[in-house]
Design an enzyme around this catalytic site. Structure first.
Site, PDB file in Angstrom:
ATOM      1  N   GLY A  69       0.779  -1.232   0.000  1.00  0.00           N
ATOM      2  CA  GLY A  69       0.000   0.000   0.000  1.00  0.00           C
ATOM      3  C   GLY A  69       0.812   1.283   0.000  1.00  0.00           C
ATOM      4  O   GLY A  69       0.245   2.381   0.099  1.00  0.00           O
ATOM      5  N   GLN A  70       2.136   1.167  -0.102  1.00  0.00           N
ATOM      6  CA  GLN A  70       2.933   2.389  -0.119  1.00  0.00           C
ATOM      7  C   GLN A  70       2.575   3.235  -1.339  1.00  0.00           C
ATOM      8  O   GLN A  70       2.172   2.714  -2.365  1.00  0.00           O
ATOM      9  CB  GLN A  70       4.420   2.028  -0.129  1.00  0.00           C
ATOM     10  CG  GLN A  70       4.838   1.339   1.157  1.00  0.00           C
ATOM     11  CD  GLN A  70       6.311   0.967   1.166  1.00  0.00           C
ATOM     12  OE1 GLN A  70       7.072   1.399   0.311  1.00  0.00           O
ATOM     13  NE2 GLN A  70       6.692   0.156   2.133  1.00  0.00           N
ATOM     14  N   LYS A  71       2.768   4.533  -1.185  1.00  0.00           N
ATOM     15  CA  LYS A  71       2.353   5.476  -2.220  1.00  0.00           C
ATOM     16  C   LYS A  71       2.893   5.110  -3.597  1.00  0.00           C
ATOM     17  O   LYS A  71       2.184   5.192  -4.597  1.00  0.00           O
ATOM     18  CB  LYS A  71       2.813   6.884  -1.850  1.00  0.00           C
ATOM     19  CG  LYS A  71       1.646   7.855  -1.872  1.00  0.00           C
ATOM     20  CD  LYS A  71       2.043   9.239  -1.483  1.00  0.00           C
ATOM     21  CE  LYS A  71       0.763  10.077  -1.439  1.00  0.00           C
ATOM     22  NZ  LYS A  71       0.861  11.186  -0.531  1.00  0.00           N
ATOM     23  N   THR A  72       4.166   4.675  -3.634  1.00  0.00           N
ATOM     24  CA  THR A  72       4.778   4.361  -4.921  1.00  0.00           C
ATOM     25  C   THR A  72       4.174   3.105  -5.547  1.00  0.00           C
ATOM     26  O   THR A  72       4.298   2.876  -6.744  1.00  0.00           O
ATOM     27  CB  THR A  72       6.290   4.113  -4.755  1.00  0.00           C
ATOM     28  OG1 THR A  72       6.466   3.171  -3.678  1.00  0.00           O
ATOM     29  CG2 THR A  72       7.026   5.398  -4.426  1.00  0.00           C
ATOM     30  N   LEU A  73       3.533   2.270  -4.719  1.00  0.00           N
ATOM     31  CA  LEU A  73       2.965   1.019  -5.236  1.00  0.00           C
ATOM     32  C   LEU A  73       1.515   1.189  -5.687  1.00  0.00           C
ATOM     33  O   LEU A  73       1.020   0.423  -6.504  1.00  0.00           O
ATOM     34  CB  LEU A  73       3.044  -0.082  -4.168  1.00  0.00           C
ATOM     35  CG  LEU A  73       4.453  -0.491  -3.723  1.00  0.00           C
ATOM     36  CD1 LEU A  73       4.372  -1.492  -2.583  1.00  0.00           C
ATOM     37  CD2 LEU A  73       5.235  -1.094  -4.889  1.00  0.00           C
TER      38      LEU A  73
END
Lengths: 185, 180
Positions: A69-73
């Site tokens: 769920g990280q922003k880059t993902l």
């Protein structure tokens, strides 16, 4: 009970369900799946891609796609929408600072055409924390009442003590099976 | 003649005499980091691959034949065949390019006869991602004489694993198993 249902069922492998699990980073997605299978939850680290879990649950073979769920993902989430039967949106109920962010991401994903047919389960995780928002408040902040075009349910849970996890999955699997495996009964 | 998923599923019925793609077919930098096999009921781990993370090439023992790099021999306790449910966990890394339509087909043989096929589509893989695939599945119920057969034939159980990106074969690994 239209023709489409029959085709849909014949086309897929026997009693399989594809479940996509998303939500902001650190919401507890991976821990919830580990808890579901009764595994050790002390060694969970941030997901830098996906964790797929294939397991039998209540007579169905679930393929659970837990995507980081990280922003880059997040821009990559859309690559996993295809053929999804059930969508689980996991919320850190105690992360009040990011609830607005959480709401926006949830409603953005619900606009996706390829997810229109998917049942939605919102897991309000981390209910064991004293600062966690309760269900009705959380439902209001996330504006769940505006979701009218799909089967939707919110369940409070704690991946740490296990409460609510089974109940949530049971609801989801039952709802999906009543939609796509209606001839089984 | 190229090796496609359909071809593997339809034509291979016994261990292949050779590898069906060169090592450098893996131009996407797919790397296996960890493999674990466990009894899912007791959570007892029966196999865990040595961690390769942080190791440089110089740390590895020299290999005479590069094919040794893609074959592995497993020794499992014989009670493995009595487990109700097994958990296998594979952790892998993807290179800088996104992968579309990543798929594994694994064929298992006993005494050179195909006995089981696993076919799993990972689909899309995020560039530079680390991913896991855990499969928790019921083992077939082996009768005592079948178990004895497996024990009496060390490495009679073999497998070929094929990894595809779309229609393109990018990796082929082999394994042999003995039960003691």
């Amino acid at each position: 009970m239209g023709l489409l249902t029959i085709i849909k069922k014949v086309k897929r492998k026997e009693r399989e369900m594809r479940i996509l699990m998303v939500g902001l980073d650190n919401a507890g997605k991976t821990t919830i799946v580990k808890r579901l299978n009764g595994e050790d939850i002390t060694t969970v680290s941030p997901t830098l891609g996906f964790n797929i879990k294939t397991l039998n649950f209540r007579g169905y073979k679930l393929n659970i796609w837990d995507v980081g769920g990280q922003k880059t993902l997040r821009p990559y989430w859309r690559n996993y929408f295809e053929k999804t039967d059930g969508l689980i949106w996991v919320v850190d109920s105690a992360d009040l600072a990011r609830l607005e962010d959480c709401k926006q991401e949830l409603h953005a994903i619900l606009q996706e055409e390829r997810l229109f047919g998917a049942t939605l389960l919102v897991l309000a995780n981390k209910q064991d924390l004293p600062s966690a928002l309760k269900l009705d408040e959380l439902g209001q902040v996330l504006q769940l009442s505006s979701i009218t075009k799909r089967h939707c349910h919110i369940e409070s849970c704690s991946a740490v003590n296990g409460e609510g996890v089974l109940k949530g999955f049971e609801w989801l699997v039952k709802d999906i099976s009543s939609r796509i495996y209606m001839f089984d009964h | 003649m190229s090796v496609t998923p359909q071809k593997v599923l339809q034509t291979i019925k016994s261990p292949t005499p050779r590898y069906l793609c060169p090592l450098d077919a893996n131009k996407y930098g797919v790397e296996f980091l960890k493999f674990v096999v466990a009894d899912n009921d007791s959570k007892t781990v029966v196999y865990e691959s040595p961690s390769l993370e942080g190791l440089s090439l110089a740390d590895l023992p020299p290999v005479e034949n590069e094919d040794q790099l893609r074959s592995v021999k497993y020794t499992f306790p014989r009670n493995f065949l009595k487990f109700n449910t097994v958990r296998t966990a594979l952790e892998f890394k993807i290179g800088p390019q996104p992968l579309n339509d990543f798929r594994m087909i694994e064929l298992h043989y006993f005494k050179n006869k195909l006995v089981r096929t696993y076919d799993f589509s990972f689909g899309f893989c995020i560039p530079n991602s680390v991913n896991t695939w855990e499969a928790i599945y019921d083992l077939p119920e082996y009768k005592d004489d079948q178990i004895l057969e497996y024990v009496k034939n060390p490495y009679g159980h073999k497998s070929d694993s094929f990894y595809f990106v779309g229609q393109e074969l990018i990796m082929h690994n082999k394994a042999e198993y003995q039960y003691v």
